[in-house]
Write a protein that holds these residues in place. Structure first.
Motif, short mmCIF file in Angstrom:
data_model
loop_
_atom_site.label_atom_id
_atom_site.label_comp_id
_atom_site.label_asym_id
_atom_site.label_seq_id
_atom_site.Cartn_x
_atom_site.Cartn_y
_atom_site.Cartn_z
N UNK A 55 0.85 -1.18 0.00
CA UNK A 55 0.00 0.00 0.00
C UNK A 55 0.89 1.24 0.00
N UNK A 56 0.51 2.27 -0.76
CA UNK A 56 1.38 3.44 -0.89
C UNK A 56 1.48 4.24 0.39
N UNK A 57 2.61 4.93 0.54
CA UNK A 57 2.75 5.87 1.65
C UNK A 57 1.95 7.12 1.29
N UNK A 58 1.48 7.80 2.31
CA UNK A 58 0.70 9.02 2.15
C UNK A 58 1.55 10.18 2.62
N UNK A 59 1.54 11.28 1.86
CA UNK A 59 2.35 12.43 2.24
C UNK A 59 1.53 13.70 2.14
N UNK A 60 1.63 14.53 3.19
CA UNK A 60 1.02 15.84 3.20
C UNK A 60 2.16 16.86 3.14
N UNK A 61 2.12 17.77 2.17
CA UNK A 61 3.20 18.74 2.00
C UNK A 61 2.84 20.09 2.63
N UNK A 62 3.85 20.91 2.86
CA UNK A 62 3.65 22.25 3.42
C UNK A 62 2.78 23.13 2.54
N UNK A 63 2.79 22.89 1.23
CA UNK A 63 2.00 23.73 0.33
C UNK A 63 0.62 23.14 0.03
N UNK A 65 -0.40 19.92 -0.70
CA UNK A 65 -0.53 18.84 -1.67
C UNK A 65 -0.59 17.48 -0.97
N UNK A 66 -1.26 16.53 -1.63
CA UNK A 66 -1.31 15.14 -1.18
C UNK A 66 -0.54 14.30 -2.19
N UNK A 67 0.42 13.54 -1.68
CA UNK A 67 1.22 12.67 -2.55
C UNK A 67 1.10 11.23 -2.07
N UNK A 68 1.20 10.31 -3.00
CA UNK A 68 1.19 8.88 -2.71
C UNK A 68 2.49 8.32 -3.24
N UNK A 69 3.30 7.74 -2.38
CA UNK A 69 4.64 7.27 -2.74
C UNK A 69 5.44 8.38 -3.41
N UNK A 70 5.29 9.61 -2.91
CA UNK A 70 6.09 10.74 -3.36
C UNK A 70 5.62 11.43 -4.63
N UNK A 77 -9.86 8.37 -9.89
CA UNK A 77 -10.48 9.54 -9.27
C UNK A 77 -9.72 9.84 -7.98
N UNK A 78 -9.14 11.00 -7.89
CA UNK A 78 -8.36 11.31 -6.69
C UNK A 78 -8.29 12.81 -6.47
N UNK A 79 -8.07 13.17 -5.22
CA UNK A 79 -7.84 14.57 -4.87
C UNK A 79 -6.34 14.77 -4.69
N UNK A 80 -5.84 15.90 -5.15
CA UNK A 80 -4.41 16.18 -5.08
C UNK A 80 -4.04 17.27 -4.08
N UNK A 81 -5.02 17.86 -3.40
CA UNK A 81 -4.71 18.95 -2.47
C UNK A 81 -5.63 18.86 -1.25
N UNK A 82 -5.21 19.54 -0.20
CA UNK A 82 -6.00 19.57 1.02
C UNK A 82 -5.85 20.91 1.71
N UNK A 83 -6.82 21.21 2.56
CA UNK A 83 -6.76 22.36 3.45
C UNK A 83 -7.19 21.85 4.81
N UNK A 84 -6.44 22.18 5.83
CA UNK A 84 -6.71 21.71 7.18
C UNK A 84 -7.44 22.77 7.97
N UNK A 85 -8.60 22.39 8.52
CA UNK A 85 -9.38 23.28 9.38
C UNK A 85 -9.74 22.50 10.62
N UNK A 86 -9.06 22.81 11.72
CA UNK A 86 -9.28 22.04 12.95
C UNK A 86 -8.79 20.63 12.75
N UNK A 90 -10.12 19.17 4.25
CA UNK A 90 -11.01 19.44 3.12
C UNK A 90 -10.20 19.19 1.87
N UNK A 91 -10.60 18.18 1.09
CA UNK A 91 -9.85 17.79 -0.10
C UNK A 91 -10.30 18.58 -1.31
N UNK A 92 -9.36 18.85 -2.22
CA UNK A 92 -9.66 19.61 -3.43
C UNK A 92 -8.78 19.15 -4.58
N UNK A 93 -8.95 19.80 -5.71
CA UNK A 93 -8.23 19.46 -6.95
C UNK A 93 -8.51 18.02 -7.36
#
Length: 137
Positions: A55-63, A65-70, A77-86, A90-93
Motif C-alpha cells: 500500500x502506498x505511503x501518504x504524504x502531506x506537503x507544506x504547500x 498537496x497530497x502525494x502517494x509514494x512521493x 479519481x483522486x484529490x491532489x490537495x487539502x486544506x486543514x481546518x481544525x 477538506x480535499x480539493x483538486x
C-alpha cells in the motif's frame, strides 16, 4: 503603535502557507490496519489488511498537496490537495483520468483526523472507514 504592530503581525500570519498542526506534514506509511462502521453506527475493532500488494505511503506537503509514494496519485479519481481546518481535511483538486471516464467518481471530499501524534495518524475516511498510518522514518 501597539495596535498597528498587532495588526501587521496578524496580516503576516494570514499570508503564510504553513499548515497546522505541523505534525501532519510529512510521509506516513500505511500500517495495514483498518476499521469500518457497522450498520448500527458502531465502529469495528482494528483489523489487519491482508494483501500481497504494497500500500502506498501518504504524504502531506507544506504547500497543501497530497502525494502517494512521493507523487500525485495515479488512481482514476483522486484529490491532489487539502486544506486543514481544525481536525478536518477538506480535499480539493479532483482529478479524473480520461481513460477512466466510465468510473463513478462519487468521492467524499472530507477526511477527519481521529488521532495524531508524532508517530501515528488515524484518519476517518468519509465516515465509513478509519485507516491508521505510522510516521515514515
Amino acid at each position: 503603535m501597539k495596535t498597528i504592530l498587532i495588526m501587521m503581525m496578524a496580516l503576516l500570519g494570514a499570508c503564510t502557507n504553513s499548515v497546522e498542526p505541523k505534525e501532519l506534514i510529512g510521509k506516513w506509511d500505511n500500517s495495514y490496519e483498518i476499521r469500518t462502521k457497522e450498520e448500527s453506527g458502531e465502529w469495528t475493532e482494528w483489523t489487519t489488511i491482508n494483501t500481497f500488494a504494497a500500500l502506498p505511503s501518504l504524504e502531506f506537503t507544506n504547500n497543501g498537496k497530497i502525494l502517494w509514494d512521493g507523487k500525485p496519485s495515479e488512481a482514476c479519481c483522486t484529490f491532489n490537495a487539502f486544506e486543514l481546518k481544525g481536525d478536518t481535511l477538506k480535499l480539493s483538486e479532483l482529478v479524473v483520468k480520461e481513460e477512466c471516464e466510465l468510473v463513478n467518481c462519487a468521492l467524499c471530499d472530507t477526511w477527519t483526523i481521529v488521532a495524531l501524534t508524532d508517530k501515528q495518524l488515524e484518519l476517518n475516511i468519509c465516515d465509513n472507514s478509519m485507516v491508521r498510518y505510522n510516521k515514515a522514518k
